[in-house]
Scaffold this active site. Structure first.
Site, PDB file in Angstrom:
ATOM      1  N   HIS A 125       0.864  -1.182   0.000  1.00 25.96           N
ATOM      2  CA  HIS A 125       0.000   0.000   0.000  1.00 25.96           C
ATOM      3  C   HIS A 125       0.900   1.230   0.000  1.00 25.96           C
ATOM      4  CE1 HIS A 125      -3.659   2.360   0.770  1.00 25.96           C
ATOM      5  NE2 HIS A 125      -2.828   3.171   1.425  1.00 25.96           N
ATOM      6  N   CYS A 126       0.726   2.090  -1.005  1.00 28.91           N
ATOM      7  CA  CYS A 126       1.586   3.261  -1.158  1.00 28.91           C
ATOM      8  C   CYS A 126       0.897   4.486  -0.553  1.00 28.91           C
ATOM      9  CB  CYS A 126       1.884   3.506  -2.635  1.00 28.91           C
ATOM     10  SG  CYS A 126       2.932   4.945  -2.934  1.00 28.91           S
ATOM     11  N   PRO A 127       1.436   5.047   0.520  1.00 29.64           N
ATOM     12  CA  PRO A 127       0.792   6.218   1.138  1.00 29.64           C
ATOM     13  C   PRO A 127       0.846   7.457   0.253  1.00 29.64           C
ATOM     14  CG  PRO A 127       2.906   5.748   2.188  1.00 29.64           C
ATOM     15  CD  PRO A 127       2.621   4.604   1.274  1.00 29.64           C
ATOM     16  N   GLU A 130      -1.945   6.869  -1.967  1.00 31.45           N
ATOM     17  CA  GLU A 130      -3.163   6.581  -1.206  1.00 31.45           C
ATOM     18  C   GLU A 130      -3.966   5.496  -1.911  1.00 31.45           C
ATOM     19  OE1 GLU A 130      -5.031   6.494   2.072  1.00 31.45           O
ATOM     20  OE2 GLU A 130      -3.464   8.005   1.819  1.00 31.45           O
TER      21      GLU A 130
END
Length: 264
Positions: A125-127, A130
């Site tokens: 999951h890439c912050p 998002e």
């Protein structure tokens, strides 16, 4: 997807877009190579740089807003072919049910606690996006990293070309303050994006994901394999070709079954 943009990731996406265009405008307003090319009437380099920035922004929103490969829920019926392919075979590990959403997970899928969905061929999951990076958008994520790195390196060279000398340190900092700030931001992002791109190209070449690489010892279908074994690896050339050029949905249970049945 548009409601999702405003519900969960508006601040992050707005910050990315604002930062991108502030740095781009800064490079064009100062006495950089791009500005000097404009003044001489050589419009091709500025136009290409601007186009590269636009493409990077488009790719960012594409990867950020697209479905990463969410596992369909009970109300979303999978195709007959996919449903049949997901049935456990004798040589394949028993498919598990997700402890959070109670869906049967296809092989290589994982539940993302941030998105609250299971994602096929989950990578991470890439912050900054998002969004999850998974089966459907991983290819575009790597392409985005490549385009973003090219834009950052060009911006880095452009910012360096615009630094002006000054009689004292105070005046030099005052004259070059905005460019130095842009240089610092672009330099940090260049290193981060370059490392990410290198890591993902390596993982793609061995047909692995970030999650599988980091948590191999805890994953049911990998923990009993030897450290150097990967049941999904078909060789670097085939792995890269399948990743970038194949648009079909891969049934990893079948790949695993063939690999374990013929471990050559």
């Amino acid at each position: 997807m548009v409601p999702n943009m405003f519900r969960t990731g508006f601040a992050v996406r707005a910050a990315h877009t604002l930062l991108t265009w502030v740095i781009t405008v800064t490079l064009f307003l100062h006495n950089t190579d791009l500005r000097r090319c404009e003044e001489r009437g050589e419009l091709l380099p500025p136009a290409l740089f601007f186009l590269l920035v636009v493409v990077s922004v488009i790719l960012y929103f594409t990867v950020s807003l697209m479905d990463p490969g969410f596992v369909p829920g009970d109300s979303e019926k999978a195709s007959d072919e996919e449903s049949e392919a997901m049935i456990p075979r004798p040589l394949a590990p028993q498919l598990r049910r997700c402890g959070f959403c109670r869906l049967q997970q296809p092989m290589r899928a994982k539940h993302c606690r941030t998105c609250r969905r299971c994602v096929r061929r989950f990578d991470h999951h890439c912050p900054w996006l998002e969004n999850c990076v998974g089966e459907r958008n991983h290819r575009w994520f790597v392409v985005y990293l490549l385009v973003q790195l090219l834009a950052l390196l060009w911006a880095l060279r452009t910012a360096l070309s615009g630094l002006s000398p000054g009689p004292t340190w105070q005046q030099w900092l005052w004259v070059n303050g905005f460019l130095l700030a842009a240089l610092a931001v672009v330099g940090v992002f260049s290193v981060v994006v370059g490392l990410l791109l290198g890591c993902h190209l390596y993982l793609v070449s061995i047909n692995s994901t970030t999650w599988e690489f980091m948590s191999r010892h805890r994953i049911l279908y990998l923990k009993d394999c030897r450290e150097e074994d990967n049941p999904f690896d078909r060789g670097s050339v085939c792995n890269l070709w399948d990743f970038f050029c194949s648009c079909r949905t891969v049934m990893w249970e079948q790949v695993y079954q063939r690999s374990t049945a013929d471990p050559v």
